[in-house]
Design an enzyme around this catalytic site. Structure first.
Site, PDB file in Angstrom:
ATOM      1  N   CYS A  90      -2.765  -4.415   3.445  1.00 53.71           N
ATOM      2  CA  CYS A  90      -1.895  -3.401   4.033  1.00 53.71           C
ATOM      3  C   CYS A  90      -2.557  -2.875   5.290  1.00 53.71           C
ATOM      4  CB  CYS A  90      -1.651  -2.261   3.044  1.00 53.71           C
ATOM      5  SG  CYS A  90      -0.691  -0.900   3.749  1.00 53.71           S
ATOM      6  N   CYS A 136       5.875  18.933   6.322  1.00 51.99           N
ATOM      7  CA  CYS A 136       5.971  17.472   6.408  1.00 51.99           C
ATOM      8  C   CYS A 136       7.422  17.003   6.361  1.00 51.99           C
ATOM      9  CB  CYS A 136       5.163  16.811   5.301  1.00 51.99           C
ATOM     10  SG  CYS A 136       5.686  17.282   3.637  1.00 51.99           S
TER      11      CYS A 136
END
Length: 462
Positions: free
Chosen positions: A164, A413
């Site tokens: 990843c 967020c």
């Protein structure tokens, strides 16, 4: 929307121009007035699109051909991009990603908060890959073995991965080590439909400044099978591992971590340095996933808080005390509130470790704590809130209004819940002075925003 003969059907092929983006970053276009959402599309492009779903308010499509390509379109540099739900923007350059994120925040303030911002600075990241210091791999059975990776978009089906790009290399090494341990010791993966099997998640944290790694394996079990072999596999795969922890989660549902933790080897907490302070972090403690950008975000929040040694501040949702202890270096007194007991323990340890004596921490729900502070008549000059994605509850907003601080610094967020809460705070006499975005999640849809609100009857200036 009302269905008409102009409404597109599943399977229709249409040509449309992308004019904007959804909050998740999908392209938005219109055909005969009908809205169509298209993943992996870029504003300004003209596309041939197949309609794959028609809902009440919009249709969803997939790209068949790019007829007019945006200059911001790039070739994705990850082989899992079309199958993994992690990254959202590997098909566009970073300039367009930042423009998209900035517009998302502006739109949220305007449409949901009723506030037109004159400007919105956005701070982009220097590193686009390998920046995450926390990884959560869901684990699932696949045939006679187990796989670990990330969920496909809008599903609970795991896409197995080998590497990843946004994780540190140690994450891949430890994921492989845990899967080998499972295979060698015949430890089954968790099946969420049947609520059987053992290993639910592979979870790890990396100390960005120190390089140490904490591995946590989440189990649907009361104890860890073959714990000694798990520890040996982890230490062999990653010499930087300083602790191996089991989190026991036997509940159904989507929660990753359980309520009980057992340290199988080494230390059950990880140390890192942020904003010049040392922090100890248990698996359950909140900590921003991008170290360098978190420092930028917190410096901006501190500047907006503008506290001095004569003032008192409250930090709600304080986690391991990162913002609280930063505030304590400037304020006369600071209180931190957090509902996770392990995080509060970390926060108190962190205060002692850094020689901070003017910070006090409470383990409580933010709403109940805020109401208690209001009841006690505490004079608070500044309140900082950094809530989870769902934002503030009604009782927290009411308690903030009752305590009536001069300044509220809101770190968020999720622009949508931030704007919703800003709208509510405005009804209690607060106004938005300024807002700024900081990108802690390059190539992913999330964006952090820090916003300063002051009492409308105050002469406070930015």
């Amino acid at each position: 929307m009302n269905v008409s003969r102009e409404t597109r059907k599943t399977g229709d092929v249409v040509t449309l121009t992308i004019t904007g983006y959804t909050a998740e970053g999908a392209g938005v276009g219109r055909v005969n007035g009908q809205v169509v959402f298209v993943p992996r599309a870029i504003a300004g492009e003209t596309l041939r699109v197949r309609i794959v779903n028609v809902g009440r308010t919009a249709a969803h499509g997939e790209i068949l051909d790019v007829l007019e390509k945006s200059p911001h379109r790039i070739a994705p540099n990850c082989p899992y991009f079309d199958r993994c739900g992690g990254c959202d923007f590997r098909h566009m350059d970073y300039d367009e990603e930042l423009r998209l994120k900035k517009q998302r925040v502006l739109d949220a303030f305007s449409r949901l908060g009723g506030v037109e911002l004159a400007e919105l600075p956005i701070t982009g990241a220097r590193e686009l890959d390998g920046y995450r210091n926390k990884v959560q791999y869901p684990v699932q059975p696949r045939g006679k073995s187990a796989v670990a990776g990330f969920f496909r978009p809008r599903t609970h089906e795991v896409t197995p991965i080998d590497t990843c790009r946004i994780q540190p290399p140690c994450a891949d090494d430890l994921r492989r080590a845990v899967l080998r341990w499972m295979a060698d010791c015949k430890v089954p993966a968790y099946d969420e439909k049947r609520h059987t099997g053992a290993v639910r998640h592979i979870y790890l944290r990396r100390g960005w400044m120190r390089g140490a790694v904490l591995l946590c394996v989440v189990l649907n079990a009361e104890k860890t099978p073959h714990a000694d072999k798990l520890v040996a596999a982890a230490r062999a795969a990653c010499p930087e591992v300083t602790g191996v922890v089991a989190s026991y989660n036997t509940r159904r549902g989507n929660a990753v971590l359980g309520d009980r933790f057992e340290t199988l080897w080494g230390s059950g907490a990880l140390r890192d340095t942020l904003c010049g302070l040392e922090f100890s972090l248990s698996p359950a403690a909140f900590y921003q996933v991008n170290h360098d950008q978190a420092e930028q975000l917190y410096e901006k929040a501190l500047a907006l808080a503008a506290v001095d040694e004569t003032q008192t501040a409250l930090d709600l949702y304080c986690g391991a005390g990162t913002i609280t202890l930063c505030l304590a270096r400037r304020a006369g007194k600071v209180y931190g509130v957090e509902i996770v007991p392990e995080a509060v323990g970390n926060a108190r340890e962190n205060a002692a470790r850094n020689g901070v004596t003017n910070a006090e921490f409470f383990c409580a729900d933010a709403g109940a704590a805020a109401l208690e502070f209001a009841k006690r008549g505490e004079t608070l000059d500044v309140i900082v809130v950094d809530p989870p994605r769902k934002g503030l509850s009604t009782d927290v907003v009411q308690a903030l209004a009752q305590m009536s601080p001069k300044r509220i610094v809101y770190v968020s967020c999720d622009p949508a819940t931030l704007a919703r809460d800003v709208r509510e705070l405005r009804t209690h006499g607060y106004k938005v002075q300024t807002a700024e975005a900081v990108d802690l999640f390059p190539r992913c849809a999330h964006i952090e925003t820090v916003c300063l609100l002051t009492r409308a009857d105050s002469d406070e200036k930015e």
